[in-house]
Design an enzyme around this catalytic site. Structure first.
Site, PDB file in Angstrom:
ATOM      1  N   SER A 144      45.855  65.602  84.654  1.00  0.00           N
ATOM      2  CA  SER A 144      47.034  66.483  84.577  1.00  0.00           C
ATOM      3  C   SER A 144      47.599  66.602  83.271  1.00  0.00           C
ATOM      4  O   SER A 144      47.331  65.650  82.393  1.00  0.00           O
ATOM      5  CB  SER A 144      48.135  65.561  85.519  1.00  0.00           C
ATOM      6  OG  SER A 144      49.245  66.233  85.261  1.00  0.00           O
ATOM      7  N   TYR A 159      52.702  58.024  86.426  1.00  0.00           N
ATOM      8  CA  TYR A 159      51.580  58.791  86.580  1.00  0.00           C
ATOM      9  C   TYR A 159      51.202  59.372  85.243  1.00  0.00           C
ATOM     10  O   TYR A 159      49.874  59.651  85.157  1.00  0.00           O
ATOM     11  CB  TYR A 159      52.296  60.193  87.407  1.00  0.00           C
ATOM     12  CG  TYR A 159      51.303  61.151  87.971  1.00  0.00           C
ATOM     13  CD1 TYR A 159      50.302  60.880  88.893  1.00  0.00           C
ATOM     14  CD2 TYR A 159      51.226  62.430  86.990  1.00  0.00           C
ATOM     15  CE1 TYR A 159      49.705  62.032  89.282  1.00  0.00           C
ATOM     16  CE2 TYR A 159      50.482  63.366  87.439  1.00  0.00           C
ATOM     17  CZ  TYR A 159      49.573  63.180  88.713  1.00  0.00           C
ATOM     18  OH  TYR A 159      48.780  64.247  89.030  1.00  0.00           O
TER      19      TYR A 159
HETATM   20  N1  LIG Z   1      48.955  68.698  93.196  1.00  0.00           N
HETATM   21  C1  LIG Z   1      49.337  68.929  91.914  1.00  0.00           C
HETATM   22  O1  LIG Z   1      50.275  69.691  91.360  1.00  0.00           O
HETATM   23  C2  LIG Z   1      48.575  68.513  90.845  1.00  0.00           C
HETATM   24  C3  LIG Z   1      48.595  68.658  89.525  1.00  0.00           C
HETATM   25  C4  LIG Z   1      47.916  67.928  88.517  1.00  0.00           C
HETATM   26  C5  LIG Z   1      46.980  67.382  88.892  1.00  0.00           C
HETATM   27  N2  LIG Z   1      46.697  66.821  90.137  1.00  0.00           N
HETATM   28  C6  LIG Z   1      45.554  65.784  90.618  1.00  0.00           C
HETATM   29  O2  LIG Z   1      44.916  66.276  91.535  1.00  0.00           O
HETATM   30  C7  LIG Z   1      44.049  65.396  92.263  1.00  0.00           C
HETATM   31  C8  LIG Z   1      44.365  65.745  93.653  1.00  0.00           C
HETATM   32  O3  LIG Z   1      45.698  65.665  93.937  1.00  0.00           O
HETATM   33  P1  LIG Z   1      46.272  66.402  95.305  1.00  0.00           P
HETATM   34  O4  LIG Z   1      47.374  67.292  94.894  1.00  0.00           O
HETATM   35  O5  LIG Z   1      45.292  66.964  96.228  1.00  0.00           O
HETATM   36  O6  LIG Z   1      46.732  64.908  95.925  1.00  0.00           O
HETATM   37  P2  LIG Z   1      47.184  64.443  97.656  1.00  0.00           P
HETATM   38  O7  LIG Z   1      47.264  65.811  98.331  1.00  0.00           O
HETATM   39  O8  LIG Z   1      48.092  63.570  97.439  1.00  0.00           O
HETATM   40  O9  LIG Z   1      45.644  64.028  97.761  1.00  0.00           O
HETATM   41  C9  LIG Z   1      45.359  62.714  97.233  1.00  0.00           C
HETATM   42  C10 LIG Z   1      44.028  62.065  97.831  1.00  0.00           C
HETATM   43  O10 LIG Z   1      43.693  60.862  97.146  1.00  0.00           O
HETATM   44  C11 LIG Z   1      43.242  59.981  98.063  1.00  0.00           C
HETATM   45  N3  LIG Z   1      43.405  58.717  97.491  1.00  0.00           N
HETATM   46  C12 LIG Z   1      44.609  57.694  97.275  1.00  0.00           C
HETATM   47  N4  LIG Z   1      44.356  56.689  97.028  1.00  0.00           N
HETATM   48  C13 LIG Z   1      43.040  56.450  96.968  1.00  0.00           C
HETATM   49  C14 LIG Z   1      42.263  55.450  97.105  1.00  0.00           C
HETATM   50  N5  LIG Z   1      42.796  54.153  96.711  1.00  0.00           N
HETATM   51  N6  LIG Z   1      41.022  55.658  97.450  1.00  0.00           N
HETATM   52  C15 LIG Z   1      40.533  56.674  97.895  1.00  0.00           C
HETATM   53  N7  LIG Z   1      41.203  58.001  97.919  1.00  0.00           N
HETATM   54  C16 LIG Z   1      42.377  57.857  97.802  1.00  0.00           C
HETATM   55  C17 LIG Z   1      44.145  60.488  99.235  1.00  0.00           C
HETATM   56  O11 LIG Z   1      43.930  59.562 100.526  1.00  0.00           O
HETATM   57  P3  LIG Z   1      44.763  59.344 101.848  1.00  0.00           P
HETATM   58  O12 LIG Z   1      44.897  60.613 102.667  1.00  0.00           O
HETATM   59  O13 LIG Z   1      43.923  58.357 102.214  1.00  0.00           O
HETATM   60  O14 LIG Z   1      46.022  58.992 101.253  1.00  0.00           O
HETATM   61  C18 LIG Z   1      44.068  61.842  99.194  1.00  0.00           C
HETATM   62  O15 LIG Z   1      42.999  62.334  99.920  1.00  0.00           O
HETATM   63  C19 LIG Z   1      44.886  64.163  91.789  1.00  0.00           C
HETATM   64  O16 LIG Z   1      44.134  63.465  90.823  1.00  0.00           O
HETATM   65  C20 LIG Z   1      46.129  64.496  91.167  1.00  0.00           C
HETATM   66  O17 LIG Z   1      46.679  63.638  90.254  1.00  0.00           O
HETATM   67  C21 LIG Z   1      47.441  67.486  91.360  1.00  0.00           C
END
Ligand SMILES: NC(=O)c1ccc[n+]([C@@H]2O[C@H](COP(=O)([O-])OP(=O)(O)OC[C@H]3O[C@@H](n4cnc5c(N)ncnc54)[C@H](OP(=O)(O)O)[C@@H]3O)[C@@H](O)[C@H]2O)c1
Length: 236
Positions: A144, A159
């Site tokens: 990020s 984060y």
């Molecule tokens: N959304 C944004 O705007 C944004 C911006 C910049 C970067 N990112 C990055 O993009 C990536 C995906 O984010 P997202 O927005 O899709 O997030 P999200 O919807 O919150 O999904 C996070 C995923 O990570 C899984 N997870 C969390 N802890 C875990 C663990 N210990 N072992 C295995 N899986 C685990 C969750 O599983 P559960 O369902 O079991 O909790 C879920 O499937 C992340 O790395 C995030 O930091 C997101």
């Protein structure tokens, strides 16, 4: 659809049951990878897999649990004997409610353990399955811009630290794996409407996934050890 064979490349996406990880897995499955949804809760993983446009398998993986990671690596070794693409996507705790001086350091530690050390743990466990001579091997660390040292604010401290550390991991792994031809990059997906990004974010999960897929699809002589969004370099 073509039946997978021993030569069909294998792609692993951590945290693939929702959000950006699910969108990445959907596209990799469509692209013909034997795609593994690596998820904490297999029931939720199976529900996600049923919604994908192409076949994918579900495996239990908690990136914060060393035993779970070791079992996961053994299952992949026994079932496929190879991993071609690893997308370290799983993450927690976009801690908008904290500032650096007031931050709960237990939460900081837990965040580092999933977002940075979790990716490290999985990379260590799967590297033996990746370090064989074949083209197209990639590790993509889903980072990020919050982790950019150049653009660091007094916000989301757990984060931000975790993503800065993840970016350092990208540099470390890229250097060690360069002789094996494995390209390792960090990507920022942009601000994406997921559980983490919230409903008002401007990008869809598929749009966020595009940055990740770009780093999978770069050619073997493409960049390694970089930080990108939409295929363009970001400052560290
Ligand atoms: N959304 C944004 O705007 C944004 C911006 C910049 C970067 N990112 C990055 O993009 C990536 C995906 O984010 P997202 O927005 O899709 O997030 P999200 O919807 O919150 O999904 C996070 C995923 O990570 C899984 N997870 C969390 N802890 C875990 C663990 N210990 N072992 C295995 N899986 C685990 C969750 O599983 P559960 O369902 O079991 O909790 C879920 O499937 C992340 O790395 C995030 O930091 C997101």
């Amino acid at each position: 659809m073509q039946e997978p064979t021993k030569t069909t490349p294998v792609a692993v996406v951590t945290g693939a049951n929702r959000g950006i990880g699910k969108a990445v897995a959907a596209q990799l499955a469509r692209d013909g990878y034997r795609t593994v949804l690596a998820v904490r809760d297999p029931a939720r993983g199976r529900a996600a897999a049923r919604e994908l446009p192409a076949q994918a398998t579900v495996e239990q993986l908690d990136v914060a649990d060393a035993d779970s990671v070791a079992r996961f690596a053994r299952r992949l070794r026994d079932r496929y004997g190879r991993v071609d693409v690893l997308v370290n996507n799983a993450a927690v705790n976009y801690d908008t409610w904290q500032d650096p001086l007031g931050a709960d350091l237990d939460l900081v530690r837990d965040t580092l353990d999933v977002n940075a050390i979790g990716a490290w743990r999985v990379s260590q466990a799967l590297a033996p399955l990746m370090r064989r001579h074949s083209p197209g091997r990639r590790i993509v660390n889903v980072s990020s811009e919050s982790g950019s040292l150049t653009d660091m604010h007094a916000a989301t401290p757990a984060y931000a630290m975790s993503k800065a550390a993840l970016n350092a991991l990208t540099r470390l792994l890229a250097a060690q794996l360069a002789p094996d031809g494995i390209l390792v990059n960090s990507v920022c997906p942009g601000w994406v409407a997921t559980d983490m990004g919230g409903p008002t974010a401007p990008r869809t999960p598929a749009q966020g996934a595009a940055s990740v897929l770009w780093a999978v699809r770069i050619p073997d002589d493409g960049p390694t050890g970089g930080f990108f969004r939409d295929g363009q370099p970001l400052p560290w």
